[in-house]
Motif scaffolding. Structure first.
Motif, PDB file in Angstrom:
ATOM      1  N   ASP A   1       0.865  -1.177   0.000  1.00  0.00           N
ATOM      2  CA  ASP A   1       0.000   0.000   0.000  1.00  0.00           C
ATOM      3  C   ASP A   1       0.908   1.236   0.000  1.00  0.00           C
ATOM      4  N   PRO A   2       1.609   1.485  -1.123  1.00  0.00           N
ATOM      5  CA  PRO A   2       2.620   2.541  -1.144  1.00  0.00           C
ATOM      6  C   PRO A   2       2.024   3.942  -1.027  1.00  0.00           C
ATOM      7  N   LEU A   3       2.711   4.793  -0.273  1.00  0.00           N
ATOM      8  CA  LEU A   3       2.298   6.186  -0.128  1.00  0.00           C
ATOM      9  C   LEU A   3       2.681   6.957  -1.383  1.00  0.00           C
ATOM     10  N   PRO A   4       1.740   7.573  -2.081  1.00  0.00           N
ATOM     11  CA  PRO A   4       2.090   8.361  -3.256  1.00  0.00           C
ATOM     12  C   PRO A   4       2.800   9.654  -2.843  1.00  0.00           C
ATOM     13  N   ILE A   5       3.904   9.952  -3.495  1.00  0.00           N
ATOM     14  CA  ILE A   5       4.607  11.217  -3.291  1.00  0.00           C
ATOM     15  C   ILE A   5       4.594  11.978  -4.616  1.00  0.00           C
ATOM     16  N   ALA A   6       4.036  13.167  -4.610  1.00  0.00           N
ATOM     17  CA  ALA A   6       3.895  13.946  -5.837  1.00  0.00           C
ATOM     18  C   ALA A   6       4.913  15.069  -5.953  1.00  0.00           C
ATOM     19  N   GLY A   7       5.418  15.555  -4.827  1.00  0.00           N
ATOM     20  CA  GLY A   7       6.364  16.667  -4.884  1.00  0.00           C
ATOM     21  C   GLY A   7       7.056  16.860  -3.561  1.00  0.00           C
ATOM     22  N   GLY A   8       8.024  17.762  -3.544  1.00  0.00           N
ATOM     23  CA  GLY A   8       8.751  18.030  -2.316  1.00  0.00           C
ATOM     24  C   GLY A   8       9.509  19.335  -2.393  1.00  0.00           C
ATOM     25  N   ALA A   9       9.848  19.870  -1.248  1.00  0.00           N
ATOM     26  CA  ALA A   9      10.669  21.080  -1.165  1.00  0.00           C
ATOM     27  C   ALA A   9      11.293  21.125   0.221  1.00  0.00           C
TER      28      ALA A   9
END
Length: 440
Positions: free
Chosen positions: A31-39
């Motif tokens: 059940d992978p956590l979606p990561i869309a962006g970061g800063a």
């Protein structure tokens, strides 16, 4: 080309499960956590929920997410020359090697670039075997060195056992006073007895058959096991006594993670080979390498080195290294990691260890810490895996992305983290651990 973007976390997760084969996982229960962006020190999912990244993904995003100088360097290099064969000379690659060598101890001459940390260790082992004419490699049981043939055989944890296809690997117990294998009562006893264990193993194996001792300067995934005083210097002395190459694996601990450019800088030791990856460019482009001492490098002046990779010193990776190391120096990132560890993380975790019934020990340096969770502080029995999973889930629900291994929570935020964000994350961690401690 148009990127296939998704509007919801559920859609991204479903597409991922349907088409991506994940490492170290049973595929049916993912059940992978979606990561869309970061800063900086935060990431966010496709629906905009933000998380304080106390995992640094895989303990590698030392300079933080989307550092503008690193992103720009990759873009500029891509526009100029996106790829080049390793046989050609390239100015960006040369500059990356020069900057790495500037941070290495005196006596190191060249850098062999790889695609990551595993093949860095693979090629360090190859260099040691070729220069000594010996075969055996000694490493710790509590260690992780990568998932290629020799690197996974050098690894000490459970991942080695189904993958033991390489030959000539021997393991010893390293120092770990909290769970001492040597009935030690002090760091000094633990160090002396672990060194004696190593020496006797070498003697029993035949010193003339041992090519290398391969150690993580600070074992990372195995528990952030900061070596006691004298241990690494003692290993160096043993290696010298028997003509053995000392390889220090700095893949996880290096480039600011432990509050030093190299973690071994805090100890009285100089290796013969240094392996690196992760923090050298925070994983923006896959890269790793071996920093080679002058005598070992000179051994191949007239002799062909029988190794190489298509993407060795890839220009996009090299550009990201140059930008990362320059930015880290300009912005005092290593100094920040050391200060945050000394003034914020260490004190708060020691306070937690004094108050929580499920915290057995805390240990670390810089932004490289472990909280060892126990069911009983007297017996030191590890806490159940289900509790660790619940703690990680509770942290996520409160906006902190954590890193867990066995019965431990690792505190490994980016090295650029400021006092306020560090304190905020630590308070959430303390509250979650305290709540589970009351249940125990």
């Amino acid at each position: 080309m148009t990127l296939l973007l998704s509007s919801s976390n559920a859609e991204i997760s479903e597409r991922d499960r349907r088409s991506v084969f994940h490492s170290w996982s049973a595929q049916g229960s993912l059940d992978p956590l979606p990561i869309a962006g970061g800063a900086g020190v935060e990431v966010w999912d496709a629906e905009g929920r933000r998380y304080l990244d106390f995992s640094s993904q895989l303990v590698n995003v030392n300079i933080g997410h989307q550092h503008p100088k690193v992103v720009e360097a990759i873009r500029t290099q891509a526009e100029q020359l996106a790829t080049v064969a390793p046989a050609h000379a390239n100015a960006t690659r040369a500059r990356a090697a020069e900057l790495i060598l500037e941070r290495a101890p005196e006596g190191f001459a060249k850098v062999f670039f790889t695609n990551g940390g595993a093949d860095a260790n693979e090629n360090a082992i190859r260099l040691a075997r070729l220069t000594t004419g010996r075969e055996k490699v000694i490493s710790h049981y509590r260690s992780y060195h990568g998932n290629t043939g020799a690197a996974i055989s050098a690894t000490g944890d459970w991942r080695r056992i189904p993958n033991e296809y390489a030959r000539g690997h021997v393991h010893v117990f390293g120092p770990y006073l909290y769970r001492s294998e040597f009935w030690a009562q002090s760091p000094q006893e633990e160090s002396a007895r672990a060194l004696r264990h190593l020496e006797r193993t070498i003697q029993a194996e035949g010193a003339d058959s041992v090519a290398a001792i391969l150690l993580e300067s600070i074992p990372g995934t195995a528990g952030i096991l900061v070596p006691p005083p004298g241990y690494l210097a003692g290993v160096r002395a043993i290696a010298d006594r028997h003509g053995i190459v000392l390889i220090l694996d700095e893949v996880m601990a290096g480039f600011g993670r432990a509050g030093e450019w190299f973690a071994f800088d805090a100890f009285d030791v100089r290796p013969d080979l240094i392996t690196f990856a992760k923090g050298v460019n925070s994983g923006y482009v896959p890269v790793g390498g071996v920093i080679i001492s002058a005598p070992i490098a000179a051994a191949f002046d007239e002799r062909v080195f029988p190794g190489g990779l298509t993407y060795s010193g890839h220009p996009l990776a090299a550009a990201s290294i140059v930008a990362t190391l320059e930015a880290m120096a300009e912005e005092g990132v290593v100094e920040n990691a050391r200060a945050i560890g000394e003034t914020v993380i260490g004190p708060r975790l020691r306070e937690l260890a004094g108050s929580s019934p499920i915290v057995g020990e805390v240990r670390g340096r810089g932004v490289f810490w472990a909280v060892e969770l126990v069911a009983d502080r007297e017996t030191r029995d590890p806490i159940a895996g289900s509790v660790v999973a619940a703690i990680k889930s509770d942290l996520l629900s409160r906006g902190v992305l954590g890193f867990t291994a066995e019965n431990r929570l690792h505190i490994v935020p980016p090295a650029v983290i400021g006092e306020a964000d560090a304190a905020r994350g630590l308070e959430i961690i303390a509250e979650v651990i305290d709540r589970h401690g009351r249940k125990a």
